[in-house]
Design a protein around this motif. Sequence first.
Motif, mmCIF file in Angstrom:
data_model
loop_
_atom_site.group_PDB
_atom_site.id
_atom_site.type_symbol
_atom_site.label_atom_id
_atom_site.label_comp_id
_atom_site.label_asym_id
_atom_site.label_seq_id
_atom_site.Cartn_x
_atom_site.Cartn_y
_atom_site.Cartn_z
ATOM 1 N N UNK A 1 0.496 1.590 -5.996
ATOM 2 C CA UNK A 1 0.326 0.890 -4.726
ATOM 3 C C UNK A 1 -1.023 0.170 -4.665
ATOM 4 N N UNK A 2 -1.113 -0.834 -3.824
ATOM 5 C CA UNK A 2 -2.394 -1.483 -3.564
ATOM 6 C C UNK A 2 -3.217 -0.513 -2.716
ATOM 7 N N UNK B 1 4.437 -6.180 -16.273
ATOM 8 C CA UNK B 1 3.534 -5.748 -15.204
ATOM 9 C C UNK B 1 2.122 -5.681 -15.770
ATOM 10 N N UNK B 2 1.160 -5.942 -14.908
ATOM 11 C CA UNK B 2 -0.226 -5.776 -15.327
ATOM 12 C C UNK B 2 -0.552 -4.287 -15.279
ATOM 13 N N UNK B 3 -1.511 -3.846 -16.063
ATOM 14 C CA UNK B 3 -1.951 -2.453 -15.911
ATOM 15 C C UNK B 3 -2.677 -2.334 -14.577
ATOM 16 N N UNK B 4 -2.804 -1.132 -14.043
ATOM 17 C CA UNK B 4 -3.571 -0.975 -12.799
ATOM 18 C C UNK B 4 -4.962 -1.598 -12.985
ATOM 19 N N UNK B 5 -5.360 -2.394 -12.009
ATOM 20 C CA UNK B 5 -6.613 -3.131 -12.075
ATOM 21 C C UNK B 5 -7.446 -2.824 -10.836
ATOM 22 N N UNK B 6 -8.751 -2.649 -11.023
ATOM 23 C CA UNK B 6 -9.656 -2.418 -9.900
ATOM 24 C C UNK B 6 -10.656 -3.568 -9.833
ATOM 25 N N UNK B 7 -10.788 -4.147 -8.635
ATOM 26 C CA UNK B 7 -11.693 -5.277 -8.390
ATOM 27 C C UNK B 7 -12.685 -4.874 -7.298
ATOM 28 N N UNK B 8 -13.970 -5.181 -7.503
ATOM 29 C CA UNK B 8 -14.980 -4.945 -6.474
ATOM 30 C C UNK B 8 -14.851 -5.969 -5.361
ATOM 31 N N UNK B 9 -15.045 -5.537 -4.127
ATOM 32 C CA UNK B 9 -14.995 -6.413 -2.962
ATOM 33 C C UNK B 9 -16.326 -6.347 -2.216
ATOM 34 N N UNK B 10 -16.726 -7.470 -1.640
ATOM 35 C CA UNK B 10 -17.936 -7.520 -0.819
ATOM 36 C C UNK B 10 -17.647 -8.346 0.432
ATOM 37 N N UNK C 1 -16.685 -2.422 -1.345
ATOM 38 C CA UNK C 1 -15.561 -1.548 -1.618
ATOM 39 C C UNK C 1 -14.834 -2.027 -2.850
ATOM 40 N N UNK C 2 -13.608 -1.575 -2.991
ATOM 41 C CA UNK C 2 -12.799 -2.002 -4.127
ATOM 42 C C UNK C 2 -11.328 -1.936 -3.774
ATOM 43 N N UNK C 3 -10.551 -2.675 -4.544
ATOM 44 C CA UNK C 3 -9.106 -2.641 -4.399
ATOM 45 C C UNK C 3 -8.511 -2.353 -5.771
ATOM 46 N N UNK C 4 -7.577 -1.406 -5.804
ATOM 47 C CA UNK C 4 -6.812 -1.135 -7.027
ATOM 48 C C UNK C 4 -5.403 -1.641 -6.765
ATOM 49 N N UNK C 5 -4.825 -2.313 -7.763
ATOM 50 C CA UNK C 5 -3.502 -2.903 -7.559
ATOM 51 C C UNK C 5 -2.790 -3.093 -8.894
ATOM 52 N N UNK C 6 -1.517 -3.423 -8.781
ATOM 53 C CA UNK C 6 -0.685 -3.730 -9.942
ATOM 54 C C UNK C 6 0.226 -4.879 -9.535
ATOM 55 N N UNK C 7 0.466 -5.802 -10.446
ATOM 56 C CA UNK C 7 1.349 -6.935 -10.168
ATOM 57 C C UNK C 7 2.393 -7.029 -11.279
ATOM 58 N N UNK D 1 0.824 -1.203 0.000
ATOM 59 C CA UNK D 1 0.000 0.000 0.000
ATOM 60 C C UNK D 1 0.863 1.259 0.000
ATOM 61 N N UNK D 2 2.121 1.091 0.406
ATOM 62 C CA UNK D 2 3.032 2.223 0.497
ATOM 63 C C UNK D 2 4.226 1.973 -0.408
#
Length: 149
Positions: free
Chosen positions: A66-67, A136-145, A124-130, A57-58
């Motif tokens: 960052x995640x 590297x993957x492009x920045x991706x956003x996934x919905x969370x429940x 909510x959601x999480x944005x991340x890159x791997x 995250x940092x």
Amino acid sequence: MKKLYILFLVVSLTTTVIQAQMVNPVKWSTSVKKISDTDYELIATATIDSGWHLYSQTVPEDGPIPTTFIFNSNSSYVKKGNTKEEKGITVQDAVFNMEIKYFEKKTSFKQRIKVLKPIKKITGEVEFMACDDRQCTPPTTIDLEFSLN
């Protein structure tokens, strides 16, 4: 001959784009741990494919994405502090030329909340890159429940 070359180039680019879109090295799952009658811990778990890593995250400025977690506001609960992450691995990253913390294989992020009135789920959601050692993957956003039963 020129038409054949252009056709080959188009097929090659299309194949590369399709392969890049299919890369999904991080799978997310959620769970909830009840701490007390009003306090809960929302847990987002990332399972990371072998050879890939998920960033903290940092991260330093000009580094990877960052995640980042966003919990949808709701008058039924309040967040208690910031989202916590596990220890992870800190390395001198050759690609970004800086010290970066990341996670391999599996990691969890935890957010404490206090429930103010009955609620069945929090979204909510999480944005991340791997990245792996080649891409590297492009920045991706996934919905969370998160279900509070």
